[in-house]
Enzyme design. Structure first.
Site, short mmCIF file in Angstrom:
data_model
loop_
_atom_site.label_atom_id
_atom_site.label_comp_id
_atom_site.label_asym_id
_atom_site.label_seq_id
_atom_site.Cartn_x
_atom_site.Cartn_y
_atom_site.Cartn_z
N ASP A 63 0.86 -1.18 0.00
CA ASP A 63 0.00 0.00 0.00
C ASP A 63 0.91 1.24 0.00
O ASP A 63 1.83 1.32 0.83
CB ASP A 63 -0.85 -0.05 1.28
CG ASP A 63 -1.92 1.02 1.31
OD1 ASP A 63 -1.72 2.09 0.70
OD2 ASP A 63 -2.96 0.78 1.97
N THR A 137 -3.95 14.41 -13.41
CA THR A 137 -5.06 14.47 -14.35
C THR A 137 -5.38 15.90 -14.74
O THR A 137 -5.12 16.83 -13.96
CB THR A 137 -6.31 13.81 -13.71
OG1 THR A 137 -7.46 14.17 -14.46
CG2 THR A 137 -6.53 14.30 -12.28
N ASP A 138 -6.01 16.07 -15.90
CA ASP A 138 -6.46 17.42 -16.29
C ASP A 138 -7.65 17.88 -15.44
O ASP A 138 -8.00 19.06 -15.44
CB ASP A 138 -6.83 17.46 -17.79
CG ASP A 138 -7.94 16.50 -18.19
OD1 ASP A 138 -8.38 15.69 -17.33
OD2 ASP A 138 -8.38 16.56 -19.35
N GLU A 139 -8.28 16.95 -14.70
CA GLU A 139 -9.49 17.30 -13.95
C GLU A 139 -9.20 18.29 -12.82
O GLU A 139 -10.11 18.94 -12.32
CB GLU A 139 -10.18 16.03 -13.43
CG GLU A 139 -10.45 15.06 -14.57
CD GLU A 139 -11.39 13.90 -14.25
OE1 GLU A 139 -12.17 14.02 -13.30
OE2 GLU A 139 -11.33 12.90 -14.97
N TYR A 186 -12.56 13.30 -6.29
CA TYR A 186 -11.40 12.70 -6.99
C TYR A 186 -10.41 13.79 -7.39
O TYR A 186 -9.22 13.72 -7.07
CB TYR A 186 -11.87 11.91 -8.22
CG TYR A 186 -10.77 11.63 -9.23
CD1 TYR A 186 -9.68 10.83 -8.89
CD2 TYR A 186 -10.80 12.16 -10.52
CE1 TYR A 186 -8.65 10.57 -9.81
CE2 TYR A 186 -9.79 11.91 -11.44
CZ TYR A 186 -8.71 11.11 -11.07
OH TYR A 186 -7.70 10.87 -11.98
N LYS A 190 -6.57 14.62 -6.14
CA LYS A 190 -5.42 14.66 -7.07
C LYS A 190 -4.74 16.03 -6.99
O LYS A 190 -3.52 16.13 -6.98
CB LYS A 190 -5.86 14.36 -8.50
CG LYS A 190 -6.27 12.93 -8.78
CD LYS A 190 -5.18 11.89 -8.60
CE LYS A 190 -4.08 11.97 -9.63
NZ LYS A 190 -3.12 10.84 -9.49
P1 NAD Z 1 -6.72 2.56 -12.16
O1 NAD Z 1 -7.80 2.82 -11.17
O2 NAD Z 1 -7.00 1.71 -13.36
O3 NAD Z 1 -5.47 1.88 -11.42
C1 NAD Z 1 -5.01 2.32 -10.19
C2 NAD Z 1 -3.99 1.29 -9.67
O4 NAD Z 1 -3.51 1.77 -8.42
C3 NAD Z 1 -4.58 -0.09 -9.43
O5 NAD Z 1 -3.69 -1.08 -9.90
C4 NAD Z 1 -4.71 -0.16 -7.91
O6 NAD Z 1 -4.59 -1.49 -7.39
C5 NAD Z 1 -3.55 0.71 -7.47
N1 NAD Z 1 -3.75 1.28 -6.14
C6 NAD Z 1 -4.85 1.93 -5.67
N2 NAD Z 1 -4.67 2.28 -4.40
C7 NAD Z 1 -3.42 1.87 -4.05
C8 NAD Z 1 -2.65 1.96 -2.84
N3 NAD Z 1 -3.15 2.54 -1.75
N4 NAD Z 1 -1.40 1.46 -2.84
C9 NAD Z 1 -0.89 0.86 -3.96
N5 NAD Z 1 -1.59 0.73 -5.10
C10 NAD Z 1 -2.84 1.23 -5.14
O7 NAD Z 1 -6.17 3.98 -12.58
P2 NAD Z 1 -5.66 4.51 -13.99
O8 NAD Z 1 -6.80 4.90 -14.81
O9 NAD Z 1 -4.66 3.55 -14.52
O10 NAD Z 1 -4.92 5.85 -13.54
C11 NAD Z 1 -3.56 5.82 -13.12
C12 NAD Z 1 -3.13 7.22 -12.73
O11 NAD Z 1 -3.28 8.10 -13.84
C13 NAD Z 1 -3.95 7.83 -11.60
O12 NAD Z 1 -3.08 8.54 -10.76
C14 NAD Z 1 -4.92 8.75 -12.30
O13 NAD Z 1 -5.28 9.83 -11.48
C15 NAD Z 1 -4.10 9.21 -13.48
N6 NAD Z 1 -4.86 9.57 -14.71
C16 NAD Z 1 -5.79 8.71 -15.23
C17 NAD Z 1 -6.46 9.06 -16.40
C18 NAD Z 1 -7.46 8.11 -17.04
O14 NAD Z 1 -8.13 8.51 -18.01
N7 NAD Z 1 -7.59 6.88 -16.59
C19 NAD Z 1 -6.21 10.29 -17.01
C20 NAD Z 1 -5.26 11.15 -16.43
C21 NAD Z 1 -4.58 10.77 -15.28
P1 TYD Z 2 -15.46 8.48 -17.07
O1 TYD Z 2 -15.00 7.41 -18.00
O2 TYD Z 2 -15.98 8.10 -15.73
O3 TYD Z 2 -14.25 9.51 -16.96
P2 TYD Z 2 -14.19 11.00 -16.27
O4 TYD Z 2 -15.39 11.19 -15.44
O5 TYD Z 2 -12.96 10.90 -15.43
O6 TYD Z 2 -14.08 11.95 -17.40
O7 TYD Z 2 -16.59 9.32 -17.80
C1 TYD Z 2 -16.37 9.93 -19.07
C2 TYD Z 2 -17.60 10.74 -19.39
O8 TYD Z 2 -18.71 9.85 -19.59
C3 TYD Z 2 -18.02 11.69 -18.29
O9 TYD Z 2 -18.53 12.88 -18.86
C4 TYD Z 2 -19.14 10.93 -17.56
C5 TYD Z 2 -19.78 10.13 -18.67
N1 TYD Z 2 -20.38 8.83 -18.26
C6 TYD Z 2 -21.68 8.53 -18.59
O10 TYD Z 2 -22.40 9.32 -19.22
N2 TYD Z 2 -22.19 7.32 -18.20
C7 TYD Z 2 -21.45 6.41 -17.50
O11 TYD Z 2 -21.97 5.32 -17.14
C8 TYD Z 2 -20.09 6.73 -17.19
C9 TYD Z 2 -19.23 5.78 -16.43
C10 TYD Z 2 -19.59 7.95 -17.59
#
Ligand code: NAD
Ligand code: TYD
Length: 380
Positions: A63, A137-139, A186, A190
């Site tokens: 963790d 993230t861009d969020e 979230y 971040k």
């Molecule tokens: P994900 O949820 O698919 O994976 C997260 C991973 O982190 C998992 O393998 C989980 O087991 C591990 N994890 C969670 N809590 C933990 C802890 N306490 N200790 C150790 N491991 C832990 O996430 P993702 O979509 O692959 O995103 C990865 C990173 O990129 C994140 O930091 C997210 O904020 C960032 N990010 C994601 C996106 C996207 O579109 N998915 C876009 C921009 C940035």
């Molecule tokens: P998501 O994949 O959860 O990414 P993020 O919220 O981080 O951008 O969602 C992408 C977009 O799709 C977001 O505007 C929320 C919308 N969405 C739905 O309309 N229905 C759904 O069931 C989910 C999961 C997301």
């Protein structure tokens, strides 16, 4: 075996992490890559089957909040780089359970920072050759206005910009100098972790770099996120829960292009800098969902568009950000990165992957997942 570097990648069993781990393990046999992951519901070692026996790969179940374990691991393994992806990552879950997000994303990042600081500071060469790379993230920038609902020509293009759909839904974009304005638990968590990373550079001199990326898509994404969830639902002819009017805009980047950017920035990014990473690829949710329906139907041999009636408008997400759009000109100009894949190609590859990997989908959508979804959607 003597390795040139030893790097911890946190969250390597998750969606983006497995692509980053795979890229580093295959591209840099001279590096030892330690995948440190707690294996929450989002972490899955099956994502890394193809590289698990490589001599330069090691998995550690831990963790990130467990400071003692991380600190000891850094000392034992002589770690000189951290690429930090581990996080709770789903906005809908953060609305239901903000505490877990603060704990993992804020306290977990802080414990990694402190372990890196104490270990590297204790070495004779200190920060020399070290790097703490935080993936964000861009969020964190909040939401942009959607001033041009029909779409306008964006002020930038890339080799991969789609010819059919290259639109922006407003004239403003997220740039690195923007003030943080997170709206969801979230993105607030971040944002807080990003501030801690920069504070560790400014206060102690820790060699940090931060990137803020737009929405990723591609293989191995947990099917609570829009694209894999909807591909699976279309396949099984289940309703597609579209939040609000489906007018929200996201900027989509193929996950392997993000992994390439991470590789480049880890090696060549400037210390203490921030780089935005984006797809130059804005889509309204409803338009994207129609592309998904057409693609799944075509690949399954169904009449194209046969499943449009699965679209089901449901109550909007609380605090739902209207538009995200990254300007990644800095990264393009300074380090020469841009997306390699046109969106049409990326979506085709992605849909094919999920259709070909039903067993993976079945494995991750059994048990607790089903209960989560029943709870999530029972009132809709
Ligand atoms: P994900 O949820 O698919 O994976 C997260 C991973 O982190 C998992 O393998 C989980 O087991 C591990 N994890 C969670 N809590 C933990 C802890 N306490 N200790 C150790 N491991 C832990 O996430 P993702 O979509 O692959 O995103 C990865 C990173 O990129 C994140 O930091 C997210 O904020 C960032 N990010 C994601 C996106 C996207 O579109 N998915 C876009 C921009 C940035
Ligand atoms: P998501 O994949 O959860 O990414 P993020 O919220 O981080 O951008 O969602 C992408 C977009 O799709 C977001 O505007 C929320 C919308 N969405 C739905 O309309 N229905 C759904 O069931 C989910 C999961 C997301």
């Amino acid at each position: 075996m003597n390795f040139k570097r030893t790097i911890i990648i946190t969250g390597g069993a998750g969606f983006i992490g497995n692509h980053v781990v795979r890229l580093f393990v295959n591209k840099y046999p001279e590096y030892k890559i330690i995948n440190l992951d707690k294996l929450t519901y989002a972490g899955n070692l099956a994502n890394l089957k193809d590289i698990e026996d490589k001599p330069n790969y090691k998995f550690v179940k831990a963790d990130i909040c467990d400071f003692e374990t991380i600190y000891k691991l850094m000392q034992d393994e002589h770690v000189d780089g951290i690429i930090h992806l581990a996080a709770e990552s789903h906005v809908d879950r953060s609305i239901k359970d903000p505490f877990t997000f603060a704990q993992t994303n804020v306290m977990g990042t802080l414990s990694l920072l402190q372990a890196a600081k104490l270990y590297w500071e204790s070495l004779p060469e200190k920060w020399e050759g070290k790097r703490f790379y935080h993936i964000s993230t861009d969020e964190v920038y909040g939401a942009l206005e959607l001033t041009d609902p029909e779409g306008i020509m964006p002020p930038f293009s890339t080799k991969a910009s789609s010819s059919k759909h290259h639109l922006a839904y407003g004239s403003k974009f997220f740039t690195e100098d923007l003030k943080y304005q997170p709206h969801s638990p979230y993105s607030a968590a971040k944002a807080s972790s990003d501030h801690f990373v920069r504070a560790f550079h400014d206060t102690y001199g820790l060699p940090t770099v931060v990137t803020n990326c737009s929405n990723n898509y591609g293989p191995y994404q947990f099917p609570e996120k829009l694209i894999p969830l909807f591909i699976n639902n279309i396949r099984h002819r289940k309703p597609l829960p579209v939040y609000g009017k489906g007018e929200n805009v996201r900027d989509w980047l193929y996950v392997e292009d993000h992994a390439r950017a991470i590789d480049l920035i880890f090696h060549e990014g400037k210390i203490a800098e921030t780089y935005n990473i984006g797809g130059f690829n804005e889509w309204k949710n409803i338009d994207l969902i129609k592309v998904l329906i057409n693609t799944v139907d075509r690949l399954l041999g169904r009449p194209e568009g046969a499943d449009m009636d699965l679209i089901t408008y449901v109550t909007d997400r609380a605090g739902h950000d209207l538009r995200y759009a990254i300007d990644s000109t800095k990264l393009q100009k300074e380090l020469g990165w841009e997306p390699s894949l046109q969106f049409e190609e990326g979506i085709e590859k992605t849909v094919r992957w999920y259709l070909d990997n039903q067993e993976w989908m079945d494995n991750v959508t059994s048990g607790d997942y089903q209960k989560y979804y029943d709870d999530m959607y029972k009132n809709r």
